[in-house]
Design an enzyme around this catalytic site. Structure first.
Site, mmCIF file in Angstrom:
data_model
loop_
_atom_site.group_PDB
_atom_site.id
_atom_site.type_symbol
_atom_site.label_atom_id
_atom_site.label_comp_id
_atom_site.label_asym_id
_atom_site.label_seq_id
_atom_site.Cartn_x
_atom_site.Cartn_y
_atom_site.Cartn_z
ATOM 1 C CG HIS A 96 -0.150 -0.154 2.487
ATOM 2 N ND1 HIS A 96 0.518 1.336 2.947
ATOM 3 C CD2 HIS A 96 0.305 -1.173 3.328
ATOM 4 C CE1 HIS A 96 1.133 0.405 4.135
ATOM 5 N NE2 HIS A 96 0.995 -0.711 4.252
ATOM 6 C CD GLU A 153 2.209 -5.936 7.664
ATOM 7 O OE1 GLU A 153 2.258 -7.369 7.324
ATOM 8 O OE2 GLU A 153 2.944 -5.316 7.092
#
Length: 246
Positions: free
Chosen positions: A43, A116
């Site tokens: 990202h 994550e």
């Protein structure tokens, strides 16, 4: 910056198809039938990564610089003619994926297994705060992240299992196509280590800059890494930082 490597996953057999005539780090086109090309993306910069804060399972949004990185990514992945865009549920990844998907005329698909790695008590702390509060634990964790667990954090082997299950499911759904997967630095490292057959002790040895692209071909029992940490599409290029998974 672009690094390239070729690898098979541990326990795999056979070979993935040949590289496209176009440069896989910057060109377009799809792999051969039964091979899925994954554009594995980190990202864009978040407000916490700009402050050098550990993020993990916490959910900060993109910074303005991160949104701009996502727009550069969108151009790159539109040129790659991706057939689908998958994303972690965390906001910084989902915001990046929405920008990419809109440019490609697609809707992002959320996959929980791409979230994550959880960093427990370190989430929200700056790098300096972790160094001060966990002075004895930090160097041991950096040396053996596979063995030393952050208090309250997610074990790397456990994270790898759910990440690779998610990646395998995406690849099975798109044989012969190119797909964008918007995830995180820790997630990307686990995929790359698995394809290389490298130990989890090497977890922190990969640089994963905000907005970078890794290019991977996945077949049923093999994988090939074509590019790692490619940031050539970003303007200006991101500053080189230590490989800590912030």
């Amino acid at each position: 910056m672009v690094d390239r490597a070729e690898a098979r996953p541990r326990g795999g057999a056979g070979r993935a198809g040949p590289r496209d005539a176009a440069d896989p780090a910057g060109g377009s086109g799809c792999p051969v039938p039964d091979v899925t090309r994954l554009y594995l993306v980190r990202h864009g910069e978040s407000v916490w990564s700009a402050q050098h804060r550990w993020q993990g399972a916490a959910d900060p949004p993109l910074s303005e610089a991160g949104a701009q990185q996502a727009r550069h990514l969108a151009g790159r992945l539109r040129a790659a003619r991706v057939a689908a865009v998958y994303t972690s549920p965390l906001r910084r990844a989902a915001q990046t994926a929405r920008i990419v998907a809109a440019a490609c005329g697609l809707a992002p698909r959320v996959v929980d297994g791409l979230r994550e790695v959880g960093f427990g008590e370190w989430e929200g702390l700056t790098a300096e705060e972790v160094e001060r509060r966990y002075a004895s634990l930090l160097p041991r964790r950096q040396a053996r992240p596979d063995l030393i667990r952050i208090p309250g954090g997610e074990p790397l082997e456990q994270a790898r299992q759910r990440v690779m299950e998610a990646v395998a499911g995406i690849a099975r759904a798109h044989p012969g196509a190119a797909v964008a997967v918007v995830a995180h630095g820790g997630v990307n490292r686990l995929v790359l280590l698995t394809l290389l057959g490298a130990p989890l002790a090497s977890y922190s040895r990969f640089q994963q800059a905000p907005g970078c692209v890794n290019v991977v071909d996945i077949a049923e029992r093999s994988g090939r890494i074509l590019a790692i940490n490619d940031t050539d599409h970003l303007e200006p290029p991101p500053a080189v930082r230590p490989a800590a998974p912030l």
